[in-house]
Design an enzyme around this catalytic site. Structure first.
Site, PDB file in Angstrom:
ATOM      1  N   GLU A  18      -5.743  45.902  23.867  1.00 52.50           N
ATOM      2  CA  GLU A  18      -4.782  45.278  24.774  1.00 52.50           C
ATOM      3  C   GLU A  18      -4.173  46.232  25.798  1.00 52.50           C
ATOM      4  O   GLU A  18      -3.884  45.827  26.914  1.00 52.50           O
ATOM      5  CB  GLU A  18      -3.646  44.635  23.961  1.00 52.50           C
ATOM      6  CG  GLU A  18      -4.066  43.435  23.123  1.00 52.50           C
ATOM      7  CD  GLU A  18      -4.421  42.223  23.961  1.00 52.50           C
ATOM      8  OE1 GLU A  18      -4.171  42.230  25.182  1.00 52.50           O
ATOM      9  OE2 GLU A  18      -4.957  41.252  23.401  1.00 52.50           O
ATOM     10  N   SER A  66     -19.578  -7.027  15.618  1.00 52.60           N
ATOM     11  CA  SER A  66     -19.291  -8.233  16.395  1.00 52.60           C
ATOM     12  C   SER A  66     -17.942  -8.229  17.086  1.00 52.60           C
ATOM     13  O   SER A  66     -17.644  -9.165  17.835  1.00 52.60           O
ATOM     14  CB  SER A  66     -19.368  -9.466  15.491  1.00 52.60           C
ATOM     15  OG  SER A  66     -20.698  -9.873  15.336  1.00 52.60           O
TER      16      SER A  66
END
Length: 775
Positions: free
Chosen positions: A120, A398
């Site tokens: 970092e 359906s």
């Protein structure tokens, strides 16, 4: 020529010869000295501009910096977790708040320090909060590669996490100036070890965890000091993009990031080549422990939280780093009841613990998702896992018929509820593939109302063909449902060969929202979870309901009137709730012949992969899917109705304390006897002697009858041809109606038919194959 003349000419040319013949430079100078003066002036001007620019920049920097917040230990140590509120403004989850272990500076392992600093901010111990060398290097790298490499130090990152929003719109010069100013101040007040410890304790580590000590305990079951080199490197690399580097969700990406950390440690001479090679060869899941839920309440709302996070991230926000107050549409009481219905045997009897249920509850007036469960008996160590309620990879059967066939037919062709249809041998258009019903029978002439009640496949396919795939697709799209290519099979099935995530196909969420449009008199509301987001500075984003008219109010009302009968006398009888005005539709899928062969089952087996029910009142729409994770594990026949059982129990709860309203018939609809017609399309067909039996919108809230109309109340009609049923020109406003001499008992079964369907074709992998369908 005289000597004077020679001297004058030489002078004019800038040369004065000496006695030795050498030229003497003119006393007023030449071109070269003049250029030097111009250059000097330009240089001095640039220096002056630079000084003025520096002073102006310094003044601007100070004008921003003087308004920076004060440094406080509480801010540096506190998490930036987000709070989630339910619809009653009660906090039901605070992401990360209860999952945090603090470590002291003296307890931070050197191995972790080396890993974090190496990846970092390798000049961390040399700069004073802001690193000009790092900034210049990042700027050069970005210019060269077109990338967005950051120049922030660890100290600046800590300040950003503690004081500022990570929203993209806040990445401005003022914020950067204040960030740099506070970083320099912090470096004067705190030691490097304290700053690094603040950072280690504060960063988000995925899965609702804050701080690396917390992550070590949760991921590996031990403190940071006991982690191995590869385990330490994994945690050190996660803060940059914690969700992307989550080893549980993205192990391959997490390993790539871990190996980058190991490489930077080697380059920074913190580990040897041998240590690097050994650590890099270690599997990413080495030592990982199963995750545990933070509390029992989290299990109840986990699926809902997953969708809230997704919706917030789609808004460009981060729930883990922005410190948000997120107000959701969640009805916690309804969520708990739905969870209990699905995860206990108190309300519904399930065949076994592996049987799955996914359900969604939507407010039909707003589109707000009030409750949602995406699975049954989810293991305790699963968090933010698959939410089956939003997945479109299963078949809703359906339940497609009202939204793909009959609704579009009313909308585009002015079909009436009493339109005569022929339940007879039928094939898919352009093929010889037969369309059959589940009971392998045909009932002959029957009304559209009865065709829907008994979920006949042949009439649904015929209606789809009459409407046309384009109009069907447009109707579905207005209801939030899309198929990349709609085929005849989609008249009775939601199966599709391409999903594109969940863009195509139908989920529990999409199904509930689509049917909610019927309940809302044709107005579709896009479903949503988040009501409002409040930021740390007090500003807020409020979600507005996205509404549009998806169909005529006549279509919605007539469809609802028929779907009432599905519950009162059709395939969904066990969804009935005494006295409650409601409507709904069942859907049960089939296995393909290939599936049955794999399972060793016959075509006559009463088994299904999916069973669905969706129903609604004027207040709520509830959809329920049931099945097994493994599609080839079948639902036995006796459990096909479990979906409507879940619906019945949930809708019973939702209807307590709310008005039992009926839908008001709009003035665009007229009723003749038991059937409904689109006003303006059929008045000319009504016999003069029958005008007294026709009702309009003054008959509010009337319900339909299960019987067909008699000749005294029905318009003149013609029975459809046996060879070309329902072939009506699209431009015609007339249609054949039920034969006046036919009674229901002559064309309808004496008992409810079984609910399942034939096997329609779908195009997949460039071939036609038989595919499962609906009831």
């Amino acid at each position: 020529m005289t000597t004077d003349e020679i001297g004058s000419r030489a002078a004019r040319h800038g040369h004065i010869p000496t006695s030795t013949g050498a030229d003497i430079p003119p006393s007023n100078g030449g071109k070269k000295p003049k250029k030097k003066r111009i250059f000097l002036k330009l240089f001095l001007g640039l220096v002056l501009l630079g000084i003025l620019g520096f002073l102006a920049g310094l003044g601007l920097f100070w004008s921003y910096a003087k308004d920076a917040p004060k440094l406080e230990d509480d801010k540096l140590s506190a998490t930036v977790s987000s709070k989630l509120y339910d619809a009653n403004n009660e906090v039901f989850e605070e992401l990360g708040a209860e999952k945090r272990e603090i470590i002291k500076p003296t307890d931070v392992p050197d191995l972790l320090k080396d890993a974090v600093v190496s990846v970092e901010d390798k000049r961390f111990y040399k700069h004073s909060g802001v690193d000009p060398i790092r900034i210049i290097g990042s700027a050069f790298s970005n210019f060269k590669t077109g990338g967005l490499q950051g120049g922030s130090t660890l100290t600046q990152q800590l300040i950003k996490l503690s004081y500022f929003s990570t929203k993209e719109k806040d990445q401005n010069l003022k914020r950067k100036a204040q960030e740099a100013w506070l970083a320099m101040k912090l470096e004067k007040e705190k030691s490097k070890e304290e700053i690094l410890t603040y950072y280690i304790n504060k960063v988000y580590m995925a899965n609702g965890l804050y701080g690396m000590e917390t992550a070590a305990q949760s991921y590996y079951g031990k403190p940071l000091a006991e982690l191995t080199l590869p385990q330490t490197a994994l945690l050190a690399g996660m803060p940059q993009a914690p969700n992307d580097y989550d080893p549980y969700v993205n192990p391959d990406v997490a390993k790539e990031r871990r190996d980058v950390v190991l490489y930077t440690m080697k380059e920074n001479e913190k580990i040897s080549q041998k240590e690097y090679d050994e650590a890099k060869a270690t599997p990413i899941d080495d030592g990982l422990q199963p995750l545990k839920q933070s509390n029992e309440n989290r299990k109840i709302v986990d699926n809902y939280i997953r969708e809230v996070i997704a919706e917030v991230e789609a808004m460009g926000k981060n729930v883990y780093t922005d410190g948000l107050d997120i107000h959701t549409n969640l009805d916690m009481n309804a969520q708990k009841r739905l969870y209990d219905i699905i995860n206990s045997d108190t309300y519904v009897q399930y065949p076994d613990p592996d049987f799955q249920v996914a359900s969604t509850v939507i407010d039909v007036k707003t589109g707000q998702v009030k409750a949602q469960i995406g699975g049954r008996n989810i293991p305790d160590d699963v968090q933010l896992g698959t939410n089956s309620a939003i997945e479109t990879d299963r078949d809703v059967g359906s339940t497609m018929k009202p939204i793909a066939d009959y609704g579009p037919a009313i909308e585009n062709l002015n079909y009436s509820t009493g339109r005569i249809m022929m339940d007879k041998p039928t094939t898919y258009e352009g093929t010889t593939i037969p369309v059959t019903n589940a009971d392998m029978q045909y009932y002959g002439a029957l009304t559209m109302r009865k065709a829907i009640m008994y979920s006949r496949n042949t009439t649904a396919i015929q209606t789809f063909d009459a409407v046309g795939s384009d109009k069907s697709a447009a109707f579905l799209k207005d209801l939030g449902i899309e198929f990349k290519e709609i085929v005849a099979a989609n008249a009775i099935s939601s199966n599709t060969s391409e999903l594109d995530g969940n863009k195509y196909g139908v989920s529990s969420l999409k199904l509930a929202a689509a049917y909610a449009a019927f309940a809302n008199m044709g107005v579709y509301n896009k479903p949503y979870y988040v009501n409002k987001v409040v930021y740390q500075d007090g500003s807020e984003d409020v979600t507005e309901t996205e509404s549009k008219r998806a169909m005529k109010d006549s279509t919605a009302y007539m469809m609802t009137d028929m779907l009432k009968d599905v519950i009162s006398g059709g395939t969904a009888f066990n969804a009935g709730i005494p006295g409650l005005i409601q409507a709904g539709k069942t859907g049960t899928a089939n296995y393909t012949e290939e599936d049955l062969a794999k399972m060793g089952a016959s075509e006559s087996s009463s088994i299904a992969p999916d069973s669905t029910f969706v129903g609604y009142t004027p207040h709520y729409a509830v959809s329920v899917w049931t099945g097994y994770k493994q599609r080839l594990t079948p639902i036995p026949y006796e459990y096909w109705g479990t979906a409507s059982d879940v619906y019945r129990e949930m809708m019973t709860y939702l209807s307590e304390g709310v008005s039992n309203d009926d839908w008001v018939m709009p003035d665009t609809v007229i009723r003749s006897g038991s059937e409904l017609y689109v006003k303006g399309a059929y008045e000319e067909q009504l016999l003069p002697s029958n005008t007294g039996s026709v009702t309009s919108s003054s008959s509010e809230g009337s319900t339909s009858s299960d019987s067909t109309s008699s000749s005294s109340t029905m318009p003149s009609q013609t029975e459809p041809s046996a060879t070309e049923p329902n072939e009506i020109p699209a431009t015609s406003t007339q249609q054949p109606e039920p034969p006046v001499s036919t009674s229901p008992s002559e064309v309808l079964p004496s008992s409810d038919p079984p609910e399942q369907s034939s096997v329609p074709p779908v195009i997949q992998n460039n071939s036609v194959r038989r595919r499962s369908t609906s009831d």
